[in-house]
Design a protein around this motif. Sequence first.
Motif, PDB file in Angstrom:
ATOM      1  N   TRP A   1       0.848  -1.193   0.000  1.00 37.90           N
ATOM      2  CA  TRP A   1       0.000   0.000   0.000  1.00 37.90           C
ATOM      3  C   TRP A   1       0.885   1.246   0.000  1.00 37.90           C
ATOM      4  O   TRP A   1       0.592   2.221   0.668  1.00 37.90           O
TER       5      TRP A   1
ATOM      6  N   ALA B   1       0.040   3.235  -7.588  1.00 30.74           N
ATOM      7  CA  ALA B   1      -0.774   3.072  -6.378  1.00 30.74           C
ATOM      8  C   ALA B   1      -2.217   3.527  -6.577  1.00 30.74           C
ATOM      9  O   ALA B   1      -3.125   3.044  -5.899  1.00 30.74           O
TER      10      ALA B   1
ATOM     11  N   THR C   1      -5.022   2.534  -3.310  1.00 30.76           N
ATOM     12  CA  THR C   1      -4.174   3.055  -2.236  1.00 30.76           C
ATOM     13  C   THR C   1      -4.206   4.575  -2.246  1.00 30.76           C
ATOM     14  O   THR C   1      -4.420   5.217  -1.214  1.00 30.76           O
TER      15      THR C   1
ATOM     16  N   ALA D   1      -7.408   0.140   4.971  1.00 28.84           N
ATOM     17  CA  ALA D   1      -6.987  -1.165   4.465  1.00 28.84           C
ATOM     18  C   ALA D   1      -7.354  -2.209   5.510  1.00 28.84           C
ATOM     19  O   ALA D   1      -6.770  -2.261   6.588  1.00 28.84           O
TER      20      ALA D   1
ATOM     21  N   TYR E   1      -6.220  -8.500   2.965  1.00 32.17           N
ATOM     22  CA  TYR E   1      -5.937  -8.882   1.584  1.00 32.17           C
ATOM     23  C   TYR E   1      -5.867 -10.395   1.483  1.00 32.17           C
ATOM     24  O   TYR E   1      -5.681 -11.101   2.477  1.00 32.17           O
TER      25      TYR E   1
ATOM     26  N   MET F   1      -7.664  -7.018  -2.554  1.00 32.04           N
ATOM     27  CA  MET F   1      -7.401  -6.089  -1.469  1.00 32.04           C
ATOM     28  C   MET F   1      -8.758  -5.663  -0.934  1.00 32.04           C
ATOM     29  O   MET F   1      -9.689  -5.426  -1.709  1.00 32.04           O
TER      30      MET F   1
ATOM     31  N   TYR G   1     -11.004  -3.058   1.416  1.00 31.71           N
ATOM     32  CA  TYR G   1     -11.050  -1.746   2.059  1.00 31.71           C
ATOM     33  C   TYR G   1     -12.339  -1.620   2.871  1.00 31.71           C
ATOM     34  O   TYR G   1     -13.415  -1.990   2.410  1.00 31.71           O
TER      35      TYR G   1
END
Length: 255
Positions: A43, A50, A55, A194, A197, A202, A204
């Motif tokens: 991240w 990114a 991210t 975050a 994962y 990933m 969020y």
Amino acid sequence: MKKRFILLLLAIILVCSLAIGQVYDRKETLYAGGGLWSPPNNWNPFTPWAIMTGTNGLIYEYLFMFDPLSNEMIPWLAVDGGWIDGKTYELKLRDEVYWTDGEKFDAEDVKFTFDIAKKYPGVHYSSMWNWIKEVEMVDRLTVRVHFTEPLYQQWSFQLYQLPMVPEHIWKNKTEAEILTGANEGPIGTGCYLAEGYGLDRMIYLRNDKWWGIEQLGIKPTPKRIVYLTVSGNNVALGMIFKGELDISNFFLPGV
């Protein structure tokens, strides 16, 4: 030592398996993809890509947003900005913005974000120091950028493309950590955190303490965003038809 390594490996596999197998409420979850081509592993906001994984945008935010339809800059972490003379640009920052560890966002963070690219030429936006002379912190919420030879269009681009990072987190990191570190447990100002994962995603989680809820009157609708690895356009199309993917790419938090 070998036993400890095996136990650590099993723990990592267990965490990844849980992340992959977790089922979220579909009404509260946005599934996106298109920017991951391999298992997610960092991240780091200093990596040029990114923004493709969320991210930058979801965790780390920009001074301004940009509306391409109206060709207007939208105040974000900065509430105002403009040229006070031909070689000096002044930024006024938003008050009462907090990093997710509780520290206040201020001019020190903005100055640090620019200065780190002067200190380490490997940072992808370091070339701007060919035409920037100095970044000056006037007070806690005011920054002036002094130019040797202003490149007005390039500067405008950076205002809505360069994510701000917390000085108190990054100032003690090594050059290698800044350029290539995984930055696990990222600390940003953004509307998502975050959460975890897996080998193909990933995850969020909405930041319900995000400053924009009160100051902008905006609360992102999805409780979670699950950003998936998608190997190609045909795979993405099939996932959309099956309802497994909501959009084929995702960049900014305004959802």
